[in-house]
Design a protein around this motif. Structure first.
Motif, PDB file in Angstrom:
ATOM      1  N   MET A   1      25.453  51.670  49.656  1.00 42.43           N
ATOM      2  CA  MET A   1      25.008  50.743  48.603  1.00 42.43           C
ATOM      3  C   MET A   1      23.780  51.333  47.909  1.00 42.43           C
ATOM      4  SD  MET A   1      24.134  46.673  49.000  1.00 42.43           S
ATOM      5  CE  MET A   1      25.780  46.355  49.668  1.00 42.43           C
ATOM      6  N   SER A   2      23.810  51.419  46.604  1.00 37.41           N
ATOM      7  CA  SER A   2      22.724  52.022  45.845  1.00 37.41           C
ATOM      8  C   SER A   2      21.456  51.176  45.900  1.00 37.41           C
ATOM      9  CB  SER A   2      23.126  52.212  44.385  1.00 37.41           C
ATOM     10  OG  SER A   2      24.218  53.095  44.283  1.00 37.41           O
ATOM     11  N   LYS A   3      20.329  51.839  45.857  1.00 38.55           N
ATOM     12  CA  LYS A   3      19.038  51.169  45.754  1.00 38.55           C
ATOM     13  C   LYS A   3      18.396  51.648  44.467  1.00 38.55           C
ATOM     14  CE  LYS A   3      15.693  48.529  47.276  1.00 38.55           C
ATOM     15  NZ  LYS A   3      15.858  47.061  47.257  1.00 38.55           N
ATOM     16  N   VAL A   4      18.506  50.826  43.430  1.00 40.78           N
ATOM     17  CA  VAL A   4      18.021  51.213  42.106  1.00 40.78           C
ATOM     18  C   VAL A   4      16.567  50.794  41.915  1.00 40.78           C
ATOM     19  CG1 VAL A   4      18.344  50.940  39.623  1.00 40.78           C
ATOM     20  CG2 VAL A   4      20.342  51.021  41.147  1.00 40.78           C
ATOM     21  N   PHE A   5      16.254  49.557  42.282  1.00 43.13           N
ATOM     22  CA  PHE A   5      14.940  48.989  41.993  1.00 43.13           C
ATOM     23  C   PHE A   5      13.965  49.197  43.152  1.00 43.13           C
ATOM     24  CE2 PHE A   5      18.059  46.419  39.634  1.00 43.13           C
ATOM     25  CZ  PHE A   5      17.570  46.556  38.345  1.00 43.13           C
ATOM     26  N   TYR A   6      12.735  49.528  42.800  1.00 41.45           N
ATOM     27  CA  TYR A   6      11.655  49.638  43.780  1.00 41.45           C
ATOM     28  C   TYR A   6      10.565  48.631  43.428  1.00 41.45           C
ATOM     29  CZ  TYR A   6      12.724  53.862  46.531  1.00 41.45           C
ATOM     30  OH  TYR A   6      13.268  54.765  47.416  1.00 41.45           O
ATOM     31  N   ASP A   7       9.956  48.063  44.462  1.00 40.37           N
ATOM     32  CA  ASP A   7       8.795  47.207  44.272  1.00 40.37           C
ATOM     33  C   ASP A   7       7.530  48.052  44.279  1.00 40.37           C
ATOM     34  OD1 ASP A   7      10.108  44.604  44.285  1.00 40.37           O
ATOM     35  OD2 ASP A   7      10.561  45.057  46.384  1.00 40.37           O
ATOM     36  N   LEU A   8       6.498  47.569  43.606  1.00 36.32           N
ATOM     37  CA  LEU A   8       5.224  48.293  43.538  1.00 36.32           C
ATOM     38  C   LEU A   8       4.713  48.708  44.910  1.00 36.32           C
ATOM     39  CD1 LEU A   8       3.029  46.543  40.821  1.00 36.32           C
ATOM     40  CD2 LEU A   8       3.379  49.004  41.072  1.00 36.32           C
ATOM     41  N   LYS A   9       4.768  47.799  45.856  1.00 30.18           N
ATOM     42  CA  LYS A   9       4.186  48.075  47.170  1.00 30.18           C
ATOM     43  C   LYS A   9       4.845  49.250  47.865  1.00 30.18           C
ATOM     44  CE  LYS A   9       7.057  44.587  49.502  1.00 30.18           C
ATOM     45  NZ  LYS A   9       7.029  43.341  50.298  1.00 30.18           N
ATOM     46  N   SER A  10       6.064  49.576  47.480  1.00 28.75           N
ATOM     47  CA  SER A  10       6.785  50.657  48.143  1.00 28.75           C
ATOM     48  C   SER A  10       6.453  52.034  47.579  1.00 28.75           C
ATOM     49  CB  SER A  10       8.292  50.417  48.060  1.00 28.75           C
ATOM     50  OG  SER A  10       8.747  50.505  46.724  1.00 28.75           O
ATOM     51  N   ILE A  11       5.725  52.096  46.462  1.00 29.31           N
ATOM     52  CA  ILE A  11       5.435  53.401  45.859  1.00 29.31           C
ATOM     53  C   ILE A  11       3.954  53.751  45.861  1.00 29.31           C
ATOM     54  CG2 ILE A  11       7.458  53.252  44.365  1.00 29.31           C
ATOM     55  CD1 ILE A  11       5.536  52.674  42.038  1.00 29.31           C
ATOM     56  N   ILE A  12       3.104  52.811  46.221  1.00 26.77           N
ATOM     57  CA  ILE A  12       1.669  53.071  46.212  1.00 26.77           C
ATOM     58  C   ILE A  12       1.342  54.215  47.169  1.00 26.77           C
ATOM     59  CG2 ILE A  12      -0.609  52.107  46.739  1.00 26.77           C
ATOM     60  CD1 ILE A  12       0.463  49.393  45.839  1.00 26.77           C
ATOM     61  N   GLY A  13       0.643  55.209  46.652  1.00 25.88           N
ATOM     62  CA  GLY A  13       0.231  56.346  47.469  1.00 25.88           C
ATOM     63  C   GLY A  13       1.246  57.460  47.561  1.00 25.88           C
ATOM     64  N   LYS A  14       2.430  57.269  46.993  1.00 27.24           N
ATOM     65  CA  LYS A  14       3.462  58.295  47.075  1.00 27.24           C
ATOM     66  C   LYS A  14       3.368  59.264  45.890  1.00 27.24           C
ATOM     67  CE  LYS A  14       6.848  55.723  49.787  1.00 27.24           C
ATOM     68  NZ  LYS A  14       8.255  55.257  49.872  1.00 27.24           N
ATOM     69  N   ALA A  15       3.783  60.488  46.132  1.00 28.59           N
ATOM     70  CA  ALA A  15       3.787  61.505  45.072  1.00 28.59           C
ATOM     71  C   ALA A  15       5.071  61.370  44.266  1.00 28.59           C
ATOM     72  CB  ALA A  15       3.687  62.899  45.676  1.00 28.59           C
ATOM     73  N   VAL A  16       4.955  60.824  43.075  1.00 24.91           N
ATOM     74  CA  VAL A  16       6.133  60.625  42.231  1.00 24.91           C
ATOM     75  C   VAL A  16       5.798  61.015  40.793  1.00 24.91           C
ATOM     76  CG1 VAL A  16       7.018  58.750  43.666  1.00 24.91           C
ATOM     77  CG2 VAL A  16       5.569  58.214  41.714  1.00 24.91           C
ATOM     78  N   ARG A  17       6.823  61.244  40.013  1.00 26.24           N
ATOM     79  CA  ARG A  17       6.690  61.423  38.571  1.00 26.24           C
ATOM     80  C   ARG A  17       7.028  60.095  37.898  1.00 26.24           C
ATOM     81  NH1 ARG A  17       7.177  66.217  35.860  1.00 26.24           N
ATOM     82  NH2 ARG A  17       6.799  64.809  34.098  1.00 26.24           N
TER      83      ARG A  17
END
Length: 272
Positions: A1-17
């Motif tokens: 099952m695809s996971k398209v949407f991310y919540d803010l709390k899940s990306i804080i501090g991560k290295a992303v573009r």
């Protein structure tokens, strides 16, 4: 099952573009002006009409871009297929999901759309008014052409030659042909079901996966392909992504959508 949407709390501090896709269908300059004022630090800006559509094509109001244009766009952004990418817009809008679809088409796999909009994101993420320039990449996309359909395939679906279900993401009154504020002909593509994409939102944000599953599981038969379309291919992108998140395994997008179909084909009007 695809996971398209991310919540803010899940990306804080991560290295992303980050890719900023804020836009206003009523004023094409609004998004770029908002970006110039402030954006998430390190983000690049992609404009719906200048970057994510081929506005010179006659195949609908926001036609599919070419592979050459998409390749140039991602190389200029300095992106590689291994990058972890977060796309955002105002929140509860279709623009980030248009970019998501095109990046998925180009072979990117670690791509997600921020469920919250920029105004919420800037409360917890650093912002800037500076344009970040990245070194050009030499990425070679791995195209997934099976993700979209053209008008010839839609004709075969309507004729019963291809077993697939079209789903119209516009409002019910436009689907039924009672009102048509944009296109020259009112109605919908024959055989299509209707599911207004606005139903995918709650409190100005797209629903979480559990709610999307409850909302969409019984919409149609999951054993055959489902094709999302709308007026111009933009608001169909949230339905496309939400169907994937809800567990549909074979989801496609008709980018040309209704504005492409009515150039040379008959439509239906009906009560639901």
């Amino acid at each position: 099952m695809s996971k398209v949407f991310y919540d803010l709390k899940s990306i804080i501090g991560k290295a992303v573009r980050y890719i900023d896709t804020r836009f206003d269908l009523g004023d094409g300059d609004t998004g770029s002006k908002m970006f110039e004022k402030e954006h998430i630090e390190g983000a690049i800006y992609w404009d719906l009409e200048k970057d994510l559509s081929d506005m010179e094509s006659k195949n609908g109001r926001h036609p599919m871009i070419s592979k050459d244009k998409m390749t140039k766009l991602i190389r200029q952004a300095g992106l590689t297929l291994d990058d972890s990418i977060i796309i955002y817009d105002q929140g509860g809008s279709p623009f980030a999901l248009r970019a998501y679809f095109l990046l998925e088409w180009a072979g990117f796999s670690d791509i997600h759309v921020l469920r919250e909009g920029f105004e919420e994101a800037k409360k917890v993420l650093p912002v800037s008014d500076l344009n970040q320039n990245y070194p050009l990449s030499n990425v070679s996309p791995i195209w997934k052409d099976e993700l979209y359909v053209d008008i010839e395939t839609v004709k075969k679906i309507v004729a019963g030659e291809v077993d697939a279900q079209l789903i119209d993401a516009r409002s019910a009154i436009r689907y039924r042909g009672e009102v048509e504020p944009i296109d020259a002909v009112a109605g919908h593509i024959p055989t299509a079901l209707n599911f207004d994409w606005e139903q995918l939102k709650q409190d100005g944000k797209f629903m979480k996966q559990k709610a999307l599953i409850e909302k969409l599981t019984d919409l149609t038969d999951n054993s055959k392909p489902v094709i999302a379309y709308c007026g111009s291919g933009v608001t169909a992108a949230p339905l496309y992504a939400s169907l994937k998140e809800a567990g549909y395994e074979n989801v496609q997008l008709y980018v040309g959508s209704y504005s492409d179909w009515i150039r040379e084909n008959e439509v239906e009007t009906s009560l639901m």
